[in-house]
Structures are given as structure tokens and as C-alpha cells.
Design a protein around this motif. Structure first.
Motif, PDB file in Angstrom:
ATOM      1  N   GLN A  22       0.836  -1.195   0.000  1.00  0.00           N
ATOM      2  CA  GLN A  22       0.000   0.000   0.000  1.00  0.00           C
ATOM      3  C   GLN A  22       0.874   1.249   0.000  1.00  0.00           C
ATOM      4  O   GLN A  22       1.864   1.330   0.737  1.00  0.00           O
ATOM      5  CB  GLN A  22      -0.938   0.031   1.206  1.00  0.00           C
ATOM      6  CG  GLN A  22      -1.964   1.167   1.129  1.00  0.00           C
ATOM      7  CD  GLN A  22      -3.030   1.044   2.197  1.00  0.00           C
ATOM      8  OE1 GLN A  22      -2.719   0.709   3.329  1.00  0.00           O
ATOM      9  NE2 GLN A  22      -4.271   1.307   1.836  1.00  0.00           N
ATOM     10  N   GLN A  24       0.711   5.610  -0.034  1.00  0.00           N
ATOM     11  CA  GLN A  24      -0.126   6.789   0.154  1.00  0.00           C
ATOM     12  C   GLN A  24       0.731   8.040   0.073  1.00  0.00           C
ATOM     13  O   GLN A  24       1.837   8.090   0.630  1.00  0.00           O
ATOM     14  CB  GLN A  24      -0.836   6.736   1.512  1.00  0.00           C
ATOM     15  CG  GLN A  24      -1.777   7.926   1.750  1.00  0.00           C
ATOM     16  CD  GLN A  24      -2.582   7.775   3.033  1.00  0.00           C
ATOM     17  OE1 GLN A  24      -2.453   6.765   3.722  1.00  0.00           O
ATOM     18  NE2 GLN A  24      -3.405   8.754   3.348  1.00  0.00           N
ATOM     19  N   LYS A  26       1.567  11.644   1.209  1.00  0.00           N
ATOM     20  CA  LYS A  26       1.319  12.443   2.410  1.00  0.00           C
ATOM     21  C   LYS A  26       1.579  13.934   2.192  1.00  0.00           C
ATOM     22  O   LYS A  26       0.894  14.779   2.772  1.00  0.00           O
ATOM     23  CB  LYS A  26       2.205  11.943   3.555  1.00  0.00           C
ATOM     24  CG  LYS A  26       2.065  10.459   3.854  1.00  0.00           C
ATOM     25  CD  LYS A  26       0.675  10.093   4.330  1.00  0.00           C
ATOM     26  CE  LYS A  26       0.391  10.615   5.727  1.00  0.00           C
ATOM     27  NZ  LYS A  26      -0.919  10.143   6.244  1.00  0.00           N
ATOM     28  N   GLU A  36       3.809   7.322   2.309  1.00  0.00           N
ATOM     29  CA  GLU A  36       3.676   6.327   3.368  1.00  0.00           C
ATOM     30  C   GLU A  36       3.577   4.971   2.675  1.00  0.00           C
ATOM     31  O   GLU A  36       2.634   4.713   1.924  1.00  0.00           O
ATOM     32  CB  GLU A  36       2.445   6.579   4.223  1.00  0.00           C
ATOM     33  CG  GLU A  36       2.344   5.617   5.412  1.00  0.00           C
ATOM     34  CD  GLU A  36       1.201   5.973   6.345  1.00  0.00           C
ATOM     35  OE1 GLU A  36       1.318   6.986   7.060  1.00  0.00           O
ATOM     36  OE2 GLU A  36       0.194   5.248   6.332  1.00  0.00           O
ATOM     37  N   LEU A  75      -0.656  10.042  -8.123  1.00  0.00           N
ATOM     38  CA  LEU A  75      -1.263  10.341  -6.834  1.00  0.00           C
ATOM     39  C   LEU A  75      -1.365  11.842  -6.635  1.00  0.00           C
ATOM     40  O   LEU A  75      -0.452  12.589  -6.989  1.00  0.00           O
ATOM     41  CB  LEU A  75      -0.428   9.736  -5.693  1.00  0.00           C
ATOM     42  CG  LEU A  75      -0.164   8.231  -5.730  1.00  0.00           C
ATOM     43  CD1 LEU A  75       0.720   7.832  -4.568  1.00  0.00           C
ATOM     44  CD2 LEU A  75      -1.452   7.445  -5.718  1.00  0.00           C
ATOM     45  N   PRO A  80      -4.942  10.401  -2.592  1.00  0.00           N
ATOM     46  CA  PRO A  80      -3.558  10.067  -2.222  1.00  0.00           C
ATOM     47  C   PRO A  80      -3.222   8.592  -2.155  1.00  0.00           C
ATOM     48  O   PRO A  80      -2.050   8.233  -2.028  1.00  0.00           O
ATOM     49  CB  PRO A  80      -3.435  10.694  -0.819  1.00  0.00           C
ATOM     50  CG  PRO A  80      -4.815  10.571  -0.247  1.00  0.00           C
ATOM     51  CD  PRO A  80      -5.762  10.747  -1.419  1.00  0.00           C
ATOM     52  N   VAL A  81      -4.217   7.706  -2.207  1.00  0.00           N
ATOM     53  CA  VAL A  81      -3.957   6.298  -1.950  1.00  0.00           C
ATOM     54  C   VAL A  81      -3.873   5.526  -3.262  1.00  0.00           C
ATOM     55  O   VAL A  81      -4.790   5.578  -4.083  1.00  0.00           O
ATOM     56  CB  VAL A  81      -5.044   5.687  -1.044  1.00  0.00           C
ATOM     57  CG1 VAL A  81      -4.746   4.216  -0.772  1.00  0.00           C
ATOM     58  CG2 VAL A  81      -5.139   6.463   0.261  1.00  0.00           C
ATOM     59  N   ARG A  84      -3.856  -1.298  -4.070  1.00  0.00           N
ATOM     60  CA  ARG A  84      -3.031  -2.273  -3.359  1.00  0.00           C
ATOM     61  C   ARG A  84      -2.308  -3.151  -4.367  1.00  0.00           C
ATOM     62  O   ARG A  84      -2.819  -3.460  -5.432  1.00  0.00           O
ATOM     63  CB  ARG A  84      -3.888  -3.127  -2.433  1.00  0.00           C
ATOM     64  CG  ARG A  84      -4.473  -2.329  -1.280  1.00  0.00           C
ATOM     65  CD  ARG A  84      -5.273  -3.223  -0.363  1.00  0.00           C
ATOM     66  NE  ARG A  84      -4.444  -4.187   0.325  1.00  0.00           N
ATOM     67  CZ  ARG A  84      -3.760  -3.955   1.444  1.00  0.00           C
ATOM     68  NH1 ARG A  84      -3.786  -2.757   1.989  1.00  0.00           N
ATOM     69  NH2 ARG A  84      -3.052  -4.899   2.014  1.00  0.00           N
TER      70      ARG A  84
END
Length: 212
Positions: A22, A24, A26, A36, A75, A80-81, A84
């Protein structure tokens, strides 16, 4: 013996980095981004790769583009994510160039060891006749062919190898040629093997990766 003194290699077996599950975004800082990755914060500049295998391709004040494995994703702070990712391990072999920029190592052909020289210009794995006989290759019924070499056109035989192993990378049913003389002096690891792995050069090192 002269060949063994001239050719030097260092073979290192390492697991390729695991892909992050995963990612992300930030924060954005010009050409850098705070990511992250699997719960760990990583500040990366454009072109850098995290220990988890996430590469920051580009960053600016609006977005970041990351690459994980073979997937590229954009992103933003509004989204932001990243999706997976499945983890994947690749067997990796690292070869260090000798003083002439050549890469050599030992391969196992049908379970028998033979020194080889990486040659991306060779269509297939190429043996000289004495080496082929020493490896126990059966040339009875092998297809006779003509091959062009630096010394001109010569007679050879086309064979199929049951297996070829370099480091932890093992491939099956590999085409090879056996020259009817003592050329090449060292077995050439050609594209019948190399085309079935991923290759990358880094700072005088050749990296071979098995394909999943």
C-alpha cells in the motif's frame, strides 16, 4: 587456463525487493514527495526508490507519479492512496564486469557446470565441440546448420538443452548451437537464455532477474 585468469566475475544471489502493498501520498515538496509505504514514511526525490521497491518517477506541486513493480500510478493530495499491490519475489543474479567490461560466471547445463560469457550479440548459447562432448551433449541426429562468426562461416549443430541454471535462475528447453571446432573458446550465454530473463545494468554490474 588463460581464459580463467582473464575473466573474473562476482555472482551474488539476492532476493529482489518486495513490492509494497500500500502506498499513500502524504505531502509534496517541489520535486520530492513524502510517501507512506506499508505504514512507513519515506521522503523520496524524483528518481529515487524506497526500500520497499516504490520508485518516485515525478513530483511537482500538484501530483506525484510512482511505479511499483510494472504499474505506474498518479497520486494527488485529493486522491492520495494507490491501489493495493501483490507482493512478488524475483530471483536475482548480479554479475560484476571484469577489467574489459565483460560479464562471466558459471552455468549448469543439464546439471553439469561450465564457465560462460554473457553475449547479447549471440543468438543462442554457443559451445565449441570439445566443451559439448565434455558436457555429454548428444549430437547424433542434431540439425546441422551454418553459422557466421568473426572467423567466417562455419559448420555447427542445433540442439535443445533440457535445463540451464545461472545462480538461482533455472530455465528449461533452451536452444543452443555446437560449433564443429574449438570456437568459441568459452561458452557464450546468448539470447536463447537472456531473452527469457529481465536484464539491467547498474554501475558496472549486470543484473539478471527471473520472470515470475
Amino acid at each position: 587456463m588463460m581464459i580463467h585468469r582473464l575473466l573474473f566475475c562476482c555472482l551474488v544471489l539476492v532476493p529482489a525487493p518486495l513490492w509494497a502493498q500500500q502506498v499513500q501520498l502524504k505531502a509534496l515538496f517541489g520535486s520530492s514527495a513524502m510517501l507512506e509505504v506499508d505504514g512507513r514514511q519515506r521522503l523520496l526525490k524524483s528518481g529515487q526508490t524506497s526500500p520497499e521497491g516504490v520508485r518516485l518517477l515525478e513530483a511537482n506541486s500538484k501530483f506525484a507519479r510512482v511505479k511499483v513493480g510494472e504499474r505506474v500510478q498518479k497520486l494527488t493530495l485529493d486522491a492520495p492512496v494507490a491501489a493495493r499491490y501483490a507482493r512478488a519475489e524475483q530471483t536475482e543474479v548480479r554479475l560484476v564486469a571484469d577489467s574489459r567490461g565483460h560479464f562471466s560466471t558459471d552455468a549448469w547445463v543439464n546439471g553439469r557446470r561450465v564457465p560462460v560469457l554473457v553475449d547479447t550479440g549471440a543468438t543462442s548459447i554457443a559451445f565449441n565441440y570439445p566443451t559439448a562432448k565434455g558436457l555429454g551433449l548428444d549430437l547424433d541426429g542434431a540439425e546441422p546448420i551454418s553459422v557466421a562468426t568473426a572467423n567466417g562461416v562455419t559448420r555447427a549443430y542445433r540442439v535443445t538443452l533440457a535445463s540451464v541454471t545461472v545462480g538461482g535462475i533455472k530455465l528449461h528447453n533452451i536452444e543452443a548451437t555446437v560449433h564443429a571446432n574449438e570456437f568459441p573458446h568459452i561458452t557464450l550465454l546468448g539470447n536463447s537464455f537472456l531473452s527469457r530473463v529481465d536484464m539491467e545494468q547498474q554501475r558496472g554490474m549486470l543484473i539478471l532477474r527471473a520472470r515470475n
